[in-house]
Write a protein that holds these residues in place. Sequence first.
Motif, PDB file in Angstrom:
ATOM      1  N   ALA A   1     -10.832  -1.967 -75.931  1.00  0.00           N
ATOM      2  CA  ALA A   1      -9.742  -1.130 -75.428  1.00  0.00           C
ATOM      3  C   ALA A   1     -10.323   0.191 -74.922  1.00  0.00           C
ATOM      4  O   ALA A   1     -10.954   0.916 -75.693  1.00  0.00           O
ATOM      5  CB  ALA A   1      -8.735  -0.878 -76.542  1.00  0.00           C
ATOM      6  N   PRO A   2     -10.156   0.528 -73.633  1.00  0.00           N
ATOM      7  CA  PRO A   2     -10.827   1.706 -73.064  1.00  0.00           C
ATOM      8  C   PRO A   2     -10.594   2.983 -73.851  1.00  0.00           C
ATOM      9  O   PRO A   2     -11.518   3.785 -74.024  1.00  0.00           O
ATOM     10  CB  PRO A   2     -10.227   1.788 -71.653  1.00  0.00           C
ATOM     11  CG  PRO A   2      -9.811   0.382 -71.335  1.00  0.00           C
ATOM     12  CD  PRO A   2      -9.358  -0.203 -72.637  1.00  0.00           C
ATOM     13  N   ARG A   3      -9.384   3.163 -74.331  1.00  0.00           N
ATOM     14  CA  ARG A   3      -9.083   4.409 -75.048  1.00  0.00           C
ATOM     15  C   ARG A   3      -9.900   4.536 -76.327  1.00  0.00           C
ATOM     16  O   ARG A   3     -10.221   5.652 -76.757  1.00  0.00           O
ATOM     17  CB  ARG A   3      -7.590   4.459 -75.384  1.00  0.00           C
ATOM     18  CG  ARG A   3      -7.170   5.717 -76.124  1.00  0.00           C
ATOM     19  CD  ARG A   3      -5.691   5.707 -76.460  1.00  0.00           C
ATOM     20  NE  ARG A   3      -5.310   6.882 -77.247  1.00  0.00           N
ATOM     21  CZ  ARG A   3      -4.110   7.068 -77.768  1.00  0.00           C
ATOM     22  NH1 ARG A   3      -3.152   6.175 -77.572  1.00  0.00           N
ATOM     23  NH2 ARG A   3      -3.858   8.163 -78.483  1.00  0.00           N
ATOM     24  N   PHE A   4     -10.254   3.407 -76.947  1.00  0.00           N
ATOM     25  CA  PHE A   4     -10.913   3.439 -78.244  1.00  0.00           C
ATOM     26  C   PHE A   4     -12.340   2.877 -78.201  1.00  0.00           C
ATOM     27  O   PHE A   4     -12.918   2.581 -79.245  1.00  0.00           O
ATOM     28  CB  PHE A   4     -10.086   2.663 -79.264  1.00  0.00           C
ATOM     29  CG  PHE A   4      -8.676   3.171 -79.399  1.00  0.00           C
ATOM     30  CD1 PHE A   4      -8.421   4.390 -80.004  1.00  0.00           C
ATOM     31  CD2 PHE A   4      -7.608   2.446 -78.891  1.00  0.00           C
ATOM     32  CE1 PHE A   4      -7.125   4.878 -80.117  1.00  0.00           C
ATOM     33  CE2 PHE A   4      -6.315   2.915 -79.001  1.00  0.00           C
ATOM     34  CZ  PHE A   4      -6.064   4.143 -79.607  1.00  0.00           C
ATOM     35  N   ALA A   5     -12.902   2.747 -77.029  1.00  0.00           N
ATOM     36  CA  ALA A   5     -14.250   2.193 -76.893  1.00  0.00           C
ATOM     37  C   ALA A   5     -15.251   3.048 -77.670  1.00  0.00           C
ATOM     38  O   ALA A   5     -15.361   4.253 -77.455  1.00  0.00           O
ATOM     39  CB  ALA A   5     -14.639   2.115 -75.426  1.00  0.00           C
ATOM     40  N   GLY A   6     -15.969   2.418 -78.569  1.00  0.00           N
ATOM     41  CA  GLY A   6     -16.967   3.109 -79.371  1.00  0.00           C
ATOM     42  C   GLY A   6     -16.435   3.755 -80.629  1.00  0.00           C
ATOM     43  O   GLY A   6     -17.214   4.266 -81.448  1.00  0.00           O
ATOM     44  N   TRP A   7     -15.118   3.760 -80.832  1.00  0.00           N
ATOM     45  CA  TRP A   7     -14.535   4.421 -82.007  1.00  0.00           C
ATOM     46  C   TRP A   7     -14.858   3.640 -83.283  1.00  0.00           C
ATOM     47  O   TRP A   7     -15.046   2.413 -83.266  1.00  0.00           O
ATOM     48  CB  TRP A   7     -13.027   4.540 -81.856  1.00  0.00           C
ATOM     49  CG  TRP A   7     -12.574   5.601 -80.899  1.00  0.00           C
ATOM     50  CD1 TRP A   7     -13.172   5.952 -79.708  1.00  0.00           C
ATOM     51  CD2 TRP A   7     -11.427   6.454 -81.032  1.00  0.00           C
ATOM     52  NE1 TRP A   7     -12.459   6.964 -79.106  1.00  0.00           N
ATOM     53  CE2 TRP A   7     -11.384   7.294 -79.892  1.00  0.00           C
ATOM     54  CE3 TRP A   7     -10.434   6.578 -81.993  1.00  0.00           C
ATOM     55  CZ2 TRP A   7     -10.391   8.241 -79.697  1.00  0.00           C
ATOM     56  CZ3 TRP A   7      -9.428   7.523 -81.808  1.00  0.00           C
ATOM     57  CH2 TRP A   7      -9.419   8.354 -80.667  1.00  0.00           C
ATOM     58  N   LEU A   8     -14.900   4.368 -84.384  1.00  0.00           N
ATOM     59  CA  LEU A   8     -15.063   3.765 -85.701  1.00  0.00           C
ATOM     60  C   LEU A   8     -13.696   3.309 -86.207  1.00  0.00           C
ATOM     61  O   LEU A   8     -12.732   4.083 -86.212  1.00  0.00           O
ATOM     62  CB  LEU A   8     -15.660   4.782 -86.676  1.00  0.00           C
ATOM     63  CG  LEU A   8     -15.778   4.342 -88.141  1.00  0.00           C
ATOM     64  CD1 LEU A   8     -16.809   3.231 -88.288  1.00  0.00           C
ATOM     65  CD2 LEU A   8     -16.117   5.534 -89.028  1.00  0.00           C
TER      66      LEU A   8
END
Length: 388
Positions: A308-315
């Motif tokens: 999901a682009p908004r949460f890319a890379g988020w923990l």
Amino acid sequence: MHVRHLLILACLMLPLSAQAAERCPQTAPAGMHVLPGLCAEIIASGLKMPRGLAILPDGKLLLTEMTRWDAPQGRLLQLERKNGNWQQTVLLTGLDRPHGVVQGPDGKIYVGEVGRIIRFDLAAPQQRETVISLPLRQRHPLTTFALAANGDLYVNIGSSSDNCENAAPAEQASGRCPESEQDRAGVVWRYHIDNNGKVSDLGVFARGLRNSMALGVHPRSGILLQAENSRDAIQLKLQLPNDNELPHDELNLLQAGKHYGWPFCYDKQVAAPEFPAYDCSQTTPPYRLLPAHAAPLGLTWWLGPKAAPRFAGWLIVGFHGYRQHGHRLMAYPTDRQGLPTGQGLELISNWKDSKGPGGPVEIRAGADGALYITEDRHGQLIRLYAQP
């Protein structure tokens, strides 16, 4: 006039929210409040305490079912998507409270049972062997682990007590906890698996960790994060009405040789009431405090080109707890290493229906850009993804 404008804005938002919900192909599971812009669907139900989860390179899923706490009746399932449906195959039965599952660098499947880690070839699952024997613990017996890209396997060896209450009064008075001194509980152990399947024992990696059910190695930076399930009943010693907000659970950046406080310290290097004279400055403080009794049991990073682009890379961290801070799925923005940098955002909030609170356990990011989440209280496997 200001109130009128607010009412108009609220009315305008209502149809937009309805339209957003309609764009999800399926209705979210009962009691699940999903952040707008995301969709959730049940891809397997009727499971018996599903816990561990692995996603294989071909897209198949491996899932452990504990089944029950008091008998070795656990199972390992394989789920494969065919013609739009997820078909289940039972690979193993009679497992002792299985939890962690991962495919090793040798291509074999590793499963954590109570007191051991087994492995087998997918082509012959019944020909399994014990490759690692682990100490038995009373309070936190489950075996979970995280595999690094270099083949290092970090294994949770939880504590046998809540906060070393089994120590003799004289031992507590002298600031000793024999349970933690023996390195057989409250630690994360490190092994190494090479490409040929040789398993090497590298010893204790980190100490002072009550129960490291949530472990994760960032695939790019290699950092190892642990989410700590902190102690209970601290109010009895501190003479508080309850322990609803104390102590905090923790997010720890694990490093070799460090001690993270349990059972001597809690929160930001505060001495536990059982060990008031302990010098907590010699311990490593949490990287971040989490809500009290949130009970984080799983974590991962939402990575991949289709995330999901908004949460890319988020923990992403799952709060399993049944108390006020639990039953939700959290997301935290991160830096390049994968360390959280900002406030958490609830992707799933107040997950509760007529059967009780939801219980997210393991979380994995798939190549399709979705998050896959085991939920053991309702016996479900959830797929969470960006709205089409």
